[in-house]
Design a protein around this motif. Sequence first.
Motif, PDB file in Angstrom:
ATOM      1  N   SER A  37      12.223  -9.718  -7.646  1.00  0.00           N
ATOM      2  CA  SER A  37      11.636  -8.500  -8.200  1.00  0.00           C
ATOM      3  C   SER A  37      10.119  -8.555  -8.035  1.00  0.00           C
ATOM      4  CB  SER A  37      12.013  -8.366  -9.671  1.00  0.00           C
ATOM      5  OG  SER A  37      11.417  -9.396 -10.424  1.00  0.00           O
ATOM      6  N   TYR A  38       9.481  -7.392  -8.087  1.00  0.00           N
ATOM      7  CA  TYR A  38       8.024  -7.329  -7.977  1.00  0.00           C
ATOM      8  C   TYR A  38       7.366  -8.054  -9.144  1.00  0.00           C
ATOM      9  CZ  TYR A  38       8.704  -3.933  -4.277  1.00  0.00           C
ATOM     10  OH  TYR A  38       9.076  -3.316  -3.119  1.00  0.00           O
ATOM     11  N   ARG A  39       7.995  -8.004 -10.284  1.00  0.00           N
ATOM     12  CA  ARG A  39       7.452  -8.691 -11.464  1.00  0.00           C
ATOM     13  C   ARG A  39       7.440 -10.196 -11.220  1.00  0.00           C
ATOM     14  NH1 ARG A  39      10.268 -10.893 -15.684  1.00  0.00           N
ATOM     15  NH2 ARG A  39       9.046 -11.283 -17.545  1.00  0.00           N
ATOM     16  N   ASN A  40       8.545 -10.746 -10.714  1.00  0.00           N
ATOM     17  CA  ASN A  40       8.601 -12.182 -10.429  1.00  0.00           C
ATOM     18  C   ASN A  40       7.573 -12.582  -9.375  1.00  0.00           C
ATOM     19  OD1 ASN A  40      10.733 -12.284 -12.190  1.00  0.00           O
ATOM     20  ND2 ASN A  40      12.231 -12.987 -10.707  1.00  0.00           N
ATOM     21  N   ALA A  42       4.682 -11.084  -8.712  1.00  0.00           N
ATOM     22  CA  ALA A  42       3.334 -11.010  -9.289  1.00  0.00           C
ATOM     23  C   ALA A  42       3.064 -12.206 -10.198  1.00  0.00           C
ATOM     24  CB  ALA A  42       3.165  -9.705 -10.054  1.00  0.00           C
ATOM     25  N   ILE A  43       4.012 -12.522 -11.074  1.00  0.00           N
ATOM     26  CA  ILE A  43       3.819 -13.657 -11.981  1.00  0.00           C
ATOM     27  C   ILE A  43       3.753 -14.957 -11.193  1.00  0.00           C
ATOM     28  CG2 ILE A  43       4.908 -14.993 -13.834  1.00  0.00           C
ATOM     29  CD1 ILE A  43       5.979 -12.331 -14.928  1.00  0.00           C
ATOM     30  N   ALA A  81       8.331 -17.031  -7.731  1.00  0.00           N
ATOM     31  CA  ALA A  81       8.123 -15.809  -6.949  1.00  0.00           C
ATOM     32  C   ALA A  81       9.301 -15.512  -6.022  1.00  0.00           C
ATOM     33  CB  ALA A  81       6.837 -15.917  -6.131  1.00  0.00           C
ATOM     34  N   GLY A  85      16.049 -11.801  -8.808  1.00  0.00           N
ATOM     35  CA  GLY A  85      15.903 -11.120 -10.090  1.00  0.00           C
ATOM     36  C   GLY A  85      17.123 -11.306 -10.965  1.00  0.00           C
ATOM     37  N   LYS A  86      17.120 -10.674 -12.111  1.00  0.00           N
ATOM     38  CA  LYS A  86      18.217 -10.815 -13.056  1.00  0.00           C
ATOM     39  C   LYS A  86      19.374  -9.886 -12.753  1.00  0.00           C
ATOM     40  CE  LYS A  86      15.461 -12.421 -16.896  1.00  0.00           C
ATOM     41  NZ  LYS A  86      15.063 -12.219 -18.269  1.00  0.00           N
TER      42      LYS A  86
END
Length: 127
Positions: A37-40, A42-43, A81, A85-86
């Motif tokens: 995911s984009y969130r993963n 970025a983090i 990264a 995703g989930k």
Amino acid sequence: MPLSEQEQRLLDEMERNLYRNDADFVSTVGNRKGRPSYRNIAIGCVITIVGAGALIAGVILQQPIIGIIGFAAMLAGVMFAISPGKGEATSEPQSPFPASGKRSQSAASPSFMDRMNHRWDKRQDEN
């Protein structure tokens, strides 16, 4: 130039056989639901940058423990990264073809590849 009906049928049959016979290839190359995911991403990038900073600080301060922690943080950031995703990740590849086709393949009828191999062997025997 569009494909003829026969070429389209052959292409569809080859694709069906690929999905049926080479599940490992399809699962690695095919449409995966567990994409990062984009969130993963970025983090993970932020953690990697902080780890790189800690690694450089450890080298500058001549403190190996800080450098090791920085390297571990960089590795953890990259792994986070690229982790899926989930969402639902399936281990079984999904074929884009419905189970009920125009005709069902029975065990008695040879597959497309078997027929091609038989033709190839026949040509080699003739030569």
